[in-house]
Design an enzyme around this catalytic site. Structure first.
Site, PDB file in Angstrom:
ATOM      1  N   SER A  58      -3.171  -3.565   8.431  1.00  0.00           N
ATOM      2  CA  SER A  58      -2.674  -2.663   7.504  1.00  0.00           C
ATOM      3  C   SER A  58      -2.165  -3.162   6.303  1.00  0.00           C
ATOM      4  CB  SER A  58      -1.686  -1.753   8.155  1.00  0.00           C
ATOM      5  OG  SER A  58      -2.296  -1.019   9.026  1.00  0.00           O
ATOM      6  N   LYS A  73       6.670   0.636   1.560  1.00  0.00           N
ATOM      7  CA  LYS A  73       5.939   1.731   2.505  1.00  0.00           C
ATOM      8  C   LYS A  73       6.781   2.533   3.299  1.00  0.00           C
ATOM      9  CE  LYS A  73       2.556   1.342   6.224  1.00  0.00           C
ATOM     10  NZ  LYS A  73       1.772   0.358   7.238  1.00  0.00           N
ATOM     11  N   SER A 105      -3.314   0.899   6.823  1.00  0.00           N
ATOM     12  CA  SER A 105      -2.486   2.075   6.889  1.00  0.00           C
ATOM     13  C   SER A 105      -1.582   2.135   5.516  1.00  0.00           C
ATOM     14  CB  SER A 105      -1.556   2.169   8.279  1.00  0.00           C
ATOM     15  OG  SER A 105      -0.641   1.265   8.219  1.00  0.00           O
TER      16      SER A 105
END
Lengths: 488, 94
Positions: free
Chosen positions: A178, A79, A154
């Site tokens: 997330s 990420k 997210s």
């Protein structure tokens, strides 16, 4: 079966038996990325050069007869919230569009030391604020199960990459859900460890008392393997917990006999889509049928959790994001008249709407006259949530719930209504407030879209939730795969 | 109303964010809905409840006072939007 479809443990065995090379695995994953990335848009930056170099190193080590760990040569997506030395790290924000970190985050470095192959940096909601990846400053990511729907957020890019076989596993970060929510919406395994178990050094801070790094994997065994290499005490993170780490893979047994499973009634109440609820109830039956002792329980203050979270997280974010001032790194607005003009235009042009909303919320909640009513009170409510969990864990080994109240929603559906978007995390947020570990495992579908079962454990109870997740996986035998199409 | 347009403008100023008039209206509407929801916690009596800042409390985390690896000036300045010698350059302050 193609190499890119396989799990870490399957690929590791093939590597050890010299049936395949890390180069072949890497080539397979990159051919998959070339085939599907235009549709899914998981990645912000693809790092093929880095990957090929790391694959070469892994192959050399294996050829030389050196001892390699289970992650050596495994294609991994990161990420874009974790710093990677020399590789652009944007946090999904225009304000960091040109940011090249000068050090690597501890979590990623631990995996580099194990010989992973980094495929790239994945898309995310800007500064990890969002539940759909639509708040990315660059482009939205699409759900591999239906390209017109969101992958969750997210960490949507990291979830979609694994679901679409564009990486064998990936890392995400979880502040209010997330990792778990996108794992549920994309039909894969996602885990948020106990707060402090994985170092946050080099993780771009959103809400420091809630943020935690964790893995997205194709099965629970892979999750345990990755966790084995993420959990290290780090002197660079003062909240890093020192523990005698068990071997999380060794403790995976298919045995639920006598395990006490609590179902908090507040997480099966209104607000949960009835079809999702039904799938989760069936999943809980699988646990009971295999020997678990299942009973209803209550977390009475849970309804205040979301409110407390949306004060605490923005408050911490507004402090953390004060550093983006255009002075030392990141975007600076061109030709400022004076210092104030530079600050104002840099932040106004650099941040997207959701980040601005949260900065303003946090600034408001911390400002004179409101601090006690909002921030001070929210921290006390946090204590009530912690107590609720402690009480429930007197009677139960794990708690279970839906991970998300709905399946993946349509792109654009909730963009204009921030509160509706926030409600997507209603089942996951309390776990962050209490610092507990949680894992989401796929437990079926509703109208062809995946549903996740959330398993919550006591602080540092990773062994127990992994064992329950593994036993569920072995007895449920779910093998549906996304088709990377648009559904009607 | 939990928050007024005037308050939104003030908070934006404190946070060094510039808003157009249309944005002030939009954000006021959105923040109002969110704050109204957040205001739910005022229903609770938490007078005697201690606050939790970290769920997993650790105390006195110290390390040895030893010099370790640190960034070179080149690294520290490598992302600077504007630099000169070993300094970040900003608009004139005084």
């Amino acid at each position: 079966m193609e190499l890119y479809q396989m799990t870490i443990h399957e690929l590791h065995e093939k590597l050890l038996n010299k049936e395949v090379s890390a180069k072949e695995i890497t080539d397979s994953v990159f051919s998959r990325i070339e085939e599907v990335e235009d549709k899914v848009k998981s990645y912000l930056t693809i790092t093929k050069d880095v990957a090929l170099e790391q694959a070469k190193l892994a192959d050399e080590k294996i050829a030389a007869g050196g001892k390699v760990g289970p992650l050596a040569g495994i294609p991994t997506a990161i990420k874009d919230v974790m710093c990677t030395r020399g590789v652009r790290t944007t946090c999904g924000s225009k304000i960091l569009d040109n940011f090249i970190p000068v050090y690597t985050s501890t979590a990623v470095q631990n995996l580099f030391d194990e010989g992973i192959v980094m495929t790239g940096k994945t898309n995310m909601d800007e500064f990890a604020m969002g539940s759909s990846t639509e708040n990315s400053g660059f482009f939205p990511t699409r759900n591999p199960w239906d390209l017109e729907r969101v992958p969750g957020g997210s960490s949507g890019g990291s979830a979609a990459a694994v679901a679409a076989d564009e990486a064998v596993f990936s890392l995400g970060s979880d502040t209010g859900g997330s990792i778990r929510q996108p794992a549920a919406l994309c039909g894969i395994v996602g885990m948020k460890p106990t707060y402090g178990l994985v170092s946050r050094y080099g993780l771009v801070a959103f809400a420091s008392s809630l943020d935690q790094i964790g893995p997205f994997t194709k099965d629970v065994t892979d999750c345990a393997i990755v966790l084995n290499h993420l959990v290290r005490h780090d002197p660079m993170d003062s909240t890093s917990v020192k523990i005698d780490r068990p071997d999380y893979k060794e403790i995976l047994i298919n045995d639920l006999k006598g395990v006490r499973v609590g179902v908090p009634k507040e997480l099966m109440a209104e607000g949960i889509d009835p079809k999702v609820k039904k799938v989760v109830e069936d999943a809980i039956k699988v646990l009971a049928d295999n020997g678990a002792i299942v009973a209803e329980t209550s977390l009475p203050n849970l309804e205040y959790g979301l409110s407390a979270y949306y004060i605490i997280a923005p408050a911490e974010a507004s402090s953390n994001l004060a550093r983006f001032d255009g002075v030392r790194y990141g975007y600076r607005a061109p030709d400022p008249d004076d210092l104030m003009d530079m600050y104002m235009r840099t932040r106004t042009e650099g941040f997207g709407d959701e980040v601005k909303r949260r900065i303003m919320l946090g600034t408001y909640a911390l400002s004179a006259g409101y601090y006690e009513a909002y921030y001070g009170k929210a921290q006390k409510v946090r204590t009530l949530i912690v107590r609720d969990f402690n009480k429930a864990f007197e009677d139960f080994d794990v708690l279970v719930s839906p991970t998300s109240p709905t399946v993946a929603f349509k792109i654009g559906e909730k963009v204009a209504n921030p509160l509706q978007m926030y409600l997507s995390d209603i089942c996951t947020i309390p776990v962050n407030l209490a610092g507990l570990p949680g894992i989401s495992v796929p437990c079926g579908t509703v109208d062809g879209l995946p549903v996740g079962l959330q398993i919550i454990g006591k602080a540092l109870g990773e062994e127990t939730i992994l064992r329950v997740a593994y036993s569920f996986e072995q007895n449920f035998n779910w093998s549906e795969k996304p088709k990377l199409e648009t559904r009607d | 109303m939990a928050i007024s347009e005037k308050e939104v403008k003030h908070v934006a100023w404190l946070a060094r964010l510039g808003l157009t008039d249309a944005e002030v209206q939009k954000f006021t509407r959105q923040l109002d809905v969110i704050l109204e929801h957040a205001g739910k916690i005022s229903e609770l009596n938490v007078e005697n409840v201690p606050p939790t800042s970290h769920a997993i409390p650790l105390k006195n985390v110290l390390r040895e006072d030893k010099v370790g690896a640190c960034l070179t000036p080149e690294d520290a300045l490598s992302n600077a939007p504007k630099k000169e010698d070993q300094a970040f350059v900003v608009p004139r302050i005084v």
